[in-house]
Scaffold this active site. Structure first.
Site, PDB file in Angstrom:
ATOM      1  N   GLN A 140       0.840  -1.188   0.000  1.00 36.56           N
ATOM      2  CA  GLN A 140       0.000   0.000   0.000  1.00 36.56           C
ATOM      3  C   GLN A 140       0.882   1.246   0.000  1.00 36.56           C
ATOM      4  O   GLN A 140       2.063   1.185   0.310  1.00 36.56           O
ATOM      5  CB  GLN A 140      -0.950   0.008   1.196  1.00 36.56           C
ATOM      6  CG  GLN A 140      -0.288   0.003   2.548  1.00 36.56           C
ATOM      7  CD  GLN A 140      -1.299  -0.256   3.665  1.00 36.56           C
ATOM      8  OE1 GLN A 140      -2.292  -0.979   3.476  1.00 36.56           O
ATOM      9  NE2 GLN A 140      -1.055   0.327   4.832  1.00 36.56           N
ATOM     10  N   ASP A 290       1.958  -2.372 -17.572  1.00 36.21           N
ATOM     11  CA  ASP A 290       0.698  -2.279 -16.816  1.00 36.21           C
ATOM     12  C   ASP A 290       0.105  -0.883 -16.986  1.00 36.21           C
ATOM     13  O   ASP A 290      -0.043  -0.135 -16.013  1.00 36.21           O
ATOM     14  CB  ASP A 290       0.971  -2.575 -15.329  1.00 36.21           C
ATOM     15  CG  ASP A 290      -0.321  -2.713 -14.527  1.00 36.21           C
ATOM     16  OD1 ASP A 290      -1.354  -3.067 -15.128  1.00 36.21           O
ATOM     17  OD2 ASP A 290      -0.301  -2.446 -13.310  1.00 36.21           O
TER      18      ASP A 290
END
Length: 557
Positions: A140, A290
């Site tokens: 995160q 990505d």
């Protein structure tokens, strides 16, 4: 020996995986793999009917992958980009998998940072927000400021996630090996190789130092482009599980309402986003694999900020050339050129080019006849091609599959901004430039030198191999049912054939060289003393070699 025996320490995780598969109605697969006896599970439990569910097989598989955790979610996402392996309904369902999970406590992130760098968080950062900006399966991101006031984001890996993923990857490798022994589908598509490539990619994504190096490399690639911003890495706050980079403030690329309200030129932005990927592919052979909207920000309406370089792809020169040839074959409606391009890309081996495959390639290429370049969609093209390959049980190599996925994703992202955008049209200048470079004197000289070296090695190897075969024959290691006189005739014929073969290869090299120089002169207006000299020398070599080869063949007759 069954590979599962080597993984006895992971038996608990094996049982968990089996229970999830059975719960979602895949007990028959567990039985086919033979997991019942090893895990001491009653066959009646494995094969029991699943609880009635309104979900179809694809939906139940997606739910099973989610329940199995991050590694399997990542695997499902990877497989969702492989229409050459899976049917369309399964691809569509796996594409719904999201790499988002609840965040872990911010204090755990602080503890990891303090342990890693050996100082309290207050000494490392002026401010650190324990509430994450975003959370994913591997880690995160937290907002922070450095002691000098610079705004940064700190990416922190989830506690123990690396160990969990390593366990799951070991299990997946064993299951793939087992499946190749027992399931025709797995053996046909070399499932072990697919899992190996997936494992290598996921392990690399766990290494934040590698991601930091990727970020620096992309920053260097686009340092001269004022319309692209790559954040800098703060290495003194970076480790294998912690990555600190400059914070990018801007509008997310898929926030259409805010972009329009800010008066952003969406068409220009679409072209810029696509040009980034095309530049990466054709100029550097190193690309961001990505390109989803969350990784792109619009800064001040003019600059495109790019973040998150954990997933990247690399291309060698052979793959880039094969891709160029494939696109050229489609535009020129040449099925034979398409076949050669697919061979160069490692998708097809010449001996596997059946009549049915050639016929299907011709039909596929016919679909591009009378269609302007601006009306050819990358997604439509690649989906049609991969469907054709899957019909003939051909698999796209992993790096190429990653590349095609990236191009399709970037086209989709660009078309959200500008529905008229076309990747083939945008790629035209890059393709032309790459083709010009391929026939430049420097490249041609290097290729000629390499070809000459290979031909020379081959010419020397053939007689040596024949000599070794004769030596083995004399030592009794190689047996032939023949008389000594016949053996001498065979040896003489082999040596003569080797010499003629070497001469034929040399003549072929001259022919190829003449053709390449002629193409370069025509396409690039490359005229002067050097090209004409090369052309005449090449023609002289072809004529001389052809006469020598003809005489050799006539003497043989």
């Amino acid at each position: 020996m069954w590979p599962l025996v080597r993984q006895a320490r992971h038996l608990g995780r094996y049982r968990e995986i089996v229970q999830v598969l059975v719960h979602h109605g895949f007990g028959y697969l567990v039985d086919q793999l033979g997991l019942t006896s090893l895990l001491s599970l009653p066959r009646r439990v494995i094969l029991r009917a699943p609880t009635p569910s309104p979900l179809n097989n694809a939906e139940r598989l997606r739910e099973a992958l989610i329940e199995l955790g991050p590694t399997f979610v990542k695997l499902g996402q990877a497989l969702s980009t492989r229409p050459d392996l899976l049917p369309a309904d399964l691809i569509a369902e796996l594409s719904k998998l999201q790499d988002t999970v609840p965040p872990f406590p911010g204090q755990q992130a602080i503890n990891l940072i303090e342990t890693t760098f050996g100082r309290p968080i207050e000494q490392l950062f002026q401010t650190f927000d324990p509430q994450p900006l975003a959370a994913a399966s591997l880690g995160q991101v937290h907002a922070a400021t450095l002691p000098n006031g610079t705004a940064v984001v700190v990416k922190v890996q989830r506690p123990d996630i690396a160990a969990r993923i390593q366990t799951d990857l070991a299990i997946l490798a064993d299951l793939a090996a087992l499946a190749q022994e027992r399931l025709a589908f797995a053996a046909q598509y070399n499932l072990s190789e697919i899992i190996w490539e997936f494992s290598a990619t996921l392990r690399a994504e766990l290494d934040y130092v590698r991601e930091a190096r990727n970020t620096d490399r992309f920053r260097q690639m686009f340092c001269a482009n004022p319309h692209i911003f790559i954040p800098c890495v703060y290495w003194e706050y970076t480790d294998t599980r912690i990555l600190t980079t400059e914070r990018v403030f801007g509008i997310k690329l898929n926030d259409m309402a805010t972009l329009r309200a800010a008066g952003v030129d969406l068409a220009r932005l679409a072209r810029a986003s696509v040009n980034i990927t095309l530049t990466e592919i054709f100029e550097y052979g190193f690309f961001h694999s990505d390109p989803h909207p969350g990784n792109f920000f619009v800064i001040d309406g003019e600059v495109l900020g790019v973040v998150d370089f954990g997933q990247v792809g690399t291309l060698d020169q052979t793959t880039v050339q094969g891709l160029l040839w494939m696109m050229g074959a489609l535009v020129n409606h040449d099925s034979q050129a398409l076949l050669r391009a697919l061979e160069r890309l490692g998708v097809i081996q010449r001996r596997a080019a059946t009549a049915a495959l050639r016929r299907d390639l011709e039909r596929f290429v016919e679909g591009f006849v009378d269609r302007p370049l601006g009306m050819i969609s990358a997604r439509e093209t690649f989906d049609g091609l991969t469907t054709l390959l899957r019909r003939h049980r051909l698999v796209i190599p992993g790096p190429l599959a990653t590349l095609l996925k990236t191009v399709v994703m970037m086209e989709g992202l660009g078309m959200q901004l500008d529905p008229t955008l076309n990747v083939f049209e945008a790629a035209r200048p890059y393709i032309q430039q790459a083709l010009r470079e391929q026939v430049s004197p420097a490249v041609l000289g290097a290729q000629a030198l390499a070809s000459g070296r290979e031909l020379g090695e081959l010419a020397f190897e053939i007689p040596e191999q024949i000599s070794q075969s004769l030596h083995r024959l004399n030592e009794g290691e190689l047996r032939l049912q023949t008389r000594e006189l016949e053996l001498r005739r065979v040896a003489g014929a082999l040596i003569g054939a080797a010499n003629r073969l070497a001469l034929a290869i040399v003549v072929s090299a001259f022919i190829i060289g003449v053709a390449v120089v002629a193409v370069a002169m025509r396409m690039l207006d490359w005229y002067g003393i050097l090209p004409w000299t090369l052309l005449f020398v090449g023609i002289g070599g072809v004529v001389t070699g052809g006469i020598m080869l003809t005489l050799a063949l006539l003497r043989r007759e």
